[in-house]
Scaffold this active site. Structure first.
Site, PDB file in Angstrom:
ATOM      1  CE  LYS A  91      31.992  32.662  23.501  1.00  0.00           C
ATOM      2  NZ  LYS A  91      32.871  31.492  23.566  1.00  0.00           N
ATOM      3  CE  LYS A 125      29.727  33.009  33.866  1.00  0.00           C
ATOM      4  NZ  LYS A 125      29.858  33.330  32.452  1.00  0.00           N
ATOM      5  N   GLY A 169      36.388  32.242  25.883  1.00  0.00           N
ATOM      6  CA  GLY A 169      36.657  33.436  26.691  1.00  0.00           C
ATOM      7  C   GLY A 169      38.133  33.625  27.011  1.00  0.00           C
ATOM      8  NE  ARG A 170      39.746  27.887  29.179  1.00  0.00           N
ATOM      9  CZ  ARG A 170      38.474  27.524  29.103  1.00  0.00           C
ATOM     10  NH1 ARG A 170      37.522  28.387  29.383  1.00  0.00           N
ATOM     11  NH2 ARG A 170      38.132  26.298  28.741  1.00  0.00           N
ATOM     12  CD  GLU A 207      30.195  37.554  38.463  1.00  0.00           C
ATOM     13  OE1 GLU A 207      29.411  37.363  37.492  1.00  0.00           O
ATOM     14  OE2 GLU A 207      30.785  36.630  39.049  1.00  0.00           O
ATOM     15  CG  HIS A 253      63.296  38.896  48.953  1.00  0.00           C
ATOM     16  ND1 HIS A 253      64.417  39.098  49.721  1.00  0.00           N
ATOM     17  CD2 HIS A 253      63.673  39.073  47.664  1.00  0.00           C
ATOM     18  CE1 HIS A 253      65.435  39.422  48.921  1.00  0.00           C
ATOM     19  NE2 HIS A 253      65.014  39.406  47.677  1.00  0.00           N
ATOM     20  CD  GLU A 296      37.556  29.369  33.041  1.00  0.00           C
ATOM     21  OE1 GLU A 296      37.402  29.983  34.107  1.00  0.00           O
ATOM     22  OE2 GLU A 296      37.363  29.890  31.938  1.00  0.00           O
TER      23      GLU A 296
END
Ligand code: G6Q
Length: 556
Positions: free
Chosen positions: A216, A514, A277-278, A222, A394, A363
């Site tokens: 965005k 960041k 973003g999410r 990263e 399990h 978030e």
């Protein structure tokens, strides 16, 4: 005391309302209620505590509630002005108050021809303009008409992005694998750990690889580091910088930064700052998904999300799926004291869904001040986690059955699988139903003795039950249904955030990470300015150890 529902702020906390106090009192009366008794007292419970919309069925009868609980929760939502808040969001009011932005992911899935005016401008033409460009590009790649620099067709698409620019498309490509073009492989790189991109590039032919750099801001270190590594990998094989144009496209809101990276504006797919973003999977961030499943199926995904949007906007609160999930979550979190919430999809294709929801929920609502900047006086987002069944049975289900932590769960099951292994599906769903049953009803000491358990073993072989679960049944895992599921949880999160009074659409905690990483990177690379902040003694010692190890080449 009233809650201000204007877009920007909330002026008081929900805990001050009469509706909250009524729920506290009701909780005292409900404290000893066991699901065994609630079911025994009402033969119709399993049918009455249900709701349904467009192929999504919710059974919440195994939650520790009565009809009165539900009414009180609905009154709480009304006291918080939920209806007005929903309309404010859909209308494009700047409800992301700390960033002074509208929150319009719902506009991304509105049909062509709708009009939505934000700050005097209709945003719908630009949304459909980008969708059209995406569709044209996706068809070119899928049809083998978009060629690599040396004239070969694209065989692999690698999405480079992180957080909201990765989790949604990665989850959705995996969930909709049955609709994917079998001639195209989709890969995802997110972590700055060099191992991630090394693994993602493994075995790929640069001549047949297309990268989508999804960011965005186009400023996330990263993503930019991974994109530069990918560009170096490409140019090592095709020593012509012009090759970047054929092998890189970008998805961003930042045209200038995309151009600076060397990606032509013609190869950039835009979205807007009013898409968080999410919440960005239905935007151009979904380009990898569109390439994988094709534009028509992507439209179905959008239509599914839109269908849930309409339901959220119009259904009465006690029949409204996102609102119900939100209110049950508030009951569990704030009145029963649950610290955590598990999401358990019984479908392997939804393996990435809990991780996606973890970001969406934690978030958005992992906040400790309200929209007005005041400390909250109630608990907000729980810890969200999960894994597909039956694997989880399990592993961690032991704690759900006999541990000391109350863990409400959402069980998500698919009625009709894509495969034809009916015996597998029967077994899967038998486990699915059995687990919610066992969690609700448990096993008493008398039942254990009746089963022939030795008396000294009885404490180990009894199960308290009374663990709240919701069951979500989906007809079939289609693009439409996935769109609905995404919107279902988006609106659940919005509803909870609104009632708790927090701003669900900023993420200052992410921004802090960041900034700090950039400061420490300067220390690691010896480029810190003399006036750089002094590191604490622990971090300084760790940094020294790291830089010394780098010099001597630890590990050979
Ligand atoms: C999501 C967050 C965060 C964001 C990533 C990537 O809501 O803001 O997860 O998506 O930090 O940001 P960019 O897309 O700007 O690279």
């Amino acid at each position: 005391m009233s809650i201000t529902t204007t877009a920007h702020i909330t002026t008081t906390t929900i805990s001050q309302t009469a509706q909250w106090r009524a729920l506290q009192e009701h909780h005292l009366a409900m404290e000893s209620a066991h699901l065994r008794d609630l079911f025994a007292a009402d033969a119709g419970r399993g049918a009455s505590f249900t709701a349904e919309h467009d192929g999504i069925y919710l059974d919440y009868s195994k939650q520790r509630i009565t009809a009165e609980t539900l009414d009180l929760l609905a009154e709480l939502a009304e006291a918080a002005g939920l209806g007005e808040a929903i309309e404010a969001m859909f209308a494009g009011a700047p409800i992301n108050s700390t960033e002074d932005r509208a929150v319009l992911h719902t506009a991304l899935r509105r049909p062509r021809g709708d009009v939505l005016s934000v700050a005097g401008q209709d945003v719908m033409p630009q949304i459909h303009g980008v969708l059209d460009r995406m569709a044209e590009f996706a068809e070119q790649v899928r049809g083998g008409h978009w060629l690599g620099f040396t004239g070969r067709r694209i065989r692999t698409v690698v999405n480079i992005g992180i957080g909201g620019s990765d989790l949604g498309p990665a989850m959705a490509c995996r969930a909709l694998v049955d609709f994917a073009d079998p001639d195209l492989e989709m890969r995802f790189v997110s972590n700055v750990d060099g191992g991630d991109i090394t693994e993602a590039l493994g075995g790929l032919d640069p001549h047949e690889t297309l990268f989508i750099v999804s960011s965005k801001t186009f400023g996330t270190i990263e993503t930019l580091t991974n994109a530069e590594t990918a560009r170096g990998w490409l140019l090592a094989a095709i020593a012509d910088p012009a090759a970047v144009r054929s092998h890189f496209v970008a998805v961003s809101t930042n045209t200038a930064a995309v151009a600076e990276f060397g990606i032509a504006e013609a190869n950039m797919f835009e979205f807007w700052d009013w898409v968080g973003g999410r919440y960005s999977l239905p935007s151009a961030i979904g380009l990898s998904l569109m390439i994988s499943i094709g534009p028509a199926q992507f439209q179905d995904f959008l239509a599914g999300a839109h269908s849930m949007d309409q339901h959220f906007r119009s259904a009465p609160l006690t029949q409204n799926l996102p609102v119900l999930l939100a209110l049950l979550g508030i009951w569990n979190r704030n009145f029963l004291g649950a610290q955590t919430h598990a999401v358990l999809p019984y479908d392997h294709r939804l393996a990435a869904f809990p991780g996606y929801l973890q970001q969406l929920d934690m978030e958005s609502n992992g906040k400790s001040v309200d929209r007005g900047g005041n400390p909250v006086d109630i608990d907000t987002a729980p810890i969200v986690w999960g894994a597909p069944g039956t694997n989880g049975q399990h592993a961690f289900f032991q704690l759900l059955h006999q541990g000391t932590t109350l863990t409400p769960c959402d069980f998500i099951g698919i009625l009709r699988p894509a495969h034809e292994l009916d015996n597998h599906h029967d077994l899967l769903m038998a486990n699915f139903f059995a687990q919610t049953q066992a969690l609700a009803f448990g096993k008493t000491a008398a039942q254990a003795l009746g089963d022939g358990v030795a008396p000294e073993q009885v404490p180990h072989r009894t199960f308290p039950g009374n663990q709240p679960t919701s069951t979500i049944l989906v007809d079939k895992l289609t693009p439409h249904a996935l769109g609905e599921l995404v919107a279902l949880y988006e609106h659940k999160v919005f509803t909870q955030g609104w009632i708790w009074g927090v701003g669900s659409f900023d993420q200052w905690g992410v921004e802090l990470g960041k900034t700090l990483a950039n400061q420490i990177l300067d220390q690691l690379q010896g480029t810190a300015a003399p006036d750089a902040p002094v590191l604490d003694s622990s971090t300084a010692a760790l940094v020294t150890r790291y830089t010394a190890a780098e010099r001597v080449g630890v590990g050979g």
